[in-house]
Scaffold this motif. Structure first.
Motif, short mmCIF file in Angstrom:
data_model
loop_
_atom_site.label_atom_id
_atom_site.label_comp_id
_atom_site.label_asym_id
_atom_site.label_seq_id
_atom_site.Cartn_x
_atom_site.Cartn_y
_atom_site.Cartn_z
N UNK A 1 0.84 -1.24 0.00
CA UNK A 1 0.00 0.00 0.00
C UNK A 1 0.86 1.27 0.00
N UNK A 2 0.28 2.37 -0.57
CA UNK A 2 1.03 3.63 -0.62
C UNK A 2 0.65 4.45 0.63
N UNK A 3 1.64 4.83 1.38
CA UNK A 3 1.36 5.56 2.64
C UNK A 3 1.20 7.06 2.38
N UNK B 1 2.93 9.83 -0.51
CA UNK B 1 2.22 10.75 -1.42
C UNK B 1 2.68 12.19 -1.16
N UNK B 2 2.74 12.56 0.08
CA UNK B 2 3.11 13.94 0.43
C UNK B 2 4.61 14.09 0.27
#
Length: 301
Positions: free
Chosen positions: A294-296, A300-301
């Motif tokens: 999963x992308x945390x 993303x930030x």
């Protein structure tokens, strides 16, 4: 019928023509509990042009006063190509040995020029063979007990073959299983007959080895030896059958060995490919695992 002699022994004199000594002795041998040896004059006794040969009591000075030995013995100068000529050089004697007569024999056993003559048959590969057969009829005085032999060889008669004692059991077993194997044997000379029998025993010993230990040259030599013995009159169909079985077993074993090596090489190659494939699978598993992660928020930030 009583046995004529207690023992038959052979004295092999090597390099007879080039012996430097005027007098030579055999090693001691024991017959009837008494120790003896042979004495020979290879250049003639008292400069006579004859081979002189005597049977002697060994170490007579060690025997007690009054000792006596009554013997019957036969001396033979062996012709290694003709049994008839051996018989012509054979003398049988009966004699008492005592303190005054410690040896007895033949000052003129055979003319030396006859022995040394080319193709006479008495010398083979430079070796001269003398046979003594002896029976001790009566002994007075202390007996000898120690037997010492090396150039003297006792021979044993098995179905008409003069053999070493160590060969007797094997040859007897062969005649029990194949009683007619030598019924047509042509050579009558005892030395040639013994030589053929020794060759037969050597061939059987060679065949008794594991097939893998036999080379192709060994098999070729075995077939050549078999052919030589069959030409001499041996009946060896049973041995030829066994030799064929050994040859076939050798071929099958070599073929199996070759096939086994090929399979082992193929298995090794397959194992290496499996290891490589396992490494690739693990690598792909790692990629899949990364893709599924999963992308945390932080990513993303």
């Amino acid at each position: 019928m009583a046995k004529q002699f207690d023992k038959k022994i052979t004295w092999t004199i090597k390099n007879f023509s080039s012996l430097p000594a005027d007098l030579i002795y055999s090693d001691h041998f024991v017959v009837g509990g008494c120790k003896w040896h042979l004495r020979a004059y290879p250049k003639g006794y008292n400069n006579a042009n004859y081979l002189s040969l005597f049977l002697c009591v060994a170490v007579p000075t060690s025997l007690p006063s009054g000792w006596r030995r009554h013997t019957k013995f036969r001396l033979t100068l062996v012709n290694q190509s003709s049994d008839k000529l051996s018989q012509s050089k054979r003398t049988e004697l009966e004699q008492w040995f005592d303190e005054k007569t410690t040896n007895w024999g033949l000052p003129s056993m055979c003319p030396l020029n006859e022995i040394h003559a080319k193709d006479s048959g008495f010398l083979l590969n430079g070796e001269l063979k003398i046979v003594v057969e002896i029976k001790v009829l009566e002994t007075i005085g202390k007996l000898d007990i120690t037997e010492e032999t090396s150039t003297i060889t006792e021979s044993v008669n098995v179905n008409g073959f003069q053999l070493l004692p160590s060969q007797a059991k094997s040859v007897s077993r062969m005649f029990e299983k194949h009683p007619e194997m030598a019924s047509d044997l042509r050579p009558k000379n005892p030395n040639l007959r013994s030589g053929y029998m020794s060759l037969l025993l050597s061939l059987i010993e060679t065949m008794s080895h594991l097939p893998l230990e036999m080379s192709k040259d060994d098999l070729l030599d075995a077939y050549a030896a078999l052919g030589s013995m069959r030409d001499a009159g041996f009946k060896l169909d049973w041995l030829e059958k066994k030799l064929y079985e050994v040859s076939e077993k050798k071929e099958n074993e070599e073929a199996s060995e070759t096939g086994l090596h090929e399979m082992e090489d193929e298995l090794k190659e397959m194992k290496q490919k499996c290891l490589e494939m396992e490494a690739r699978v693990e690598k792909e598993k790692a990629k899949v695992s990364t893709a599924k992660a999963p992308i945390s928020f932080d990513d993303i930030v």
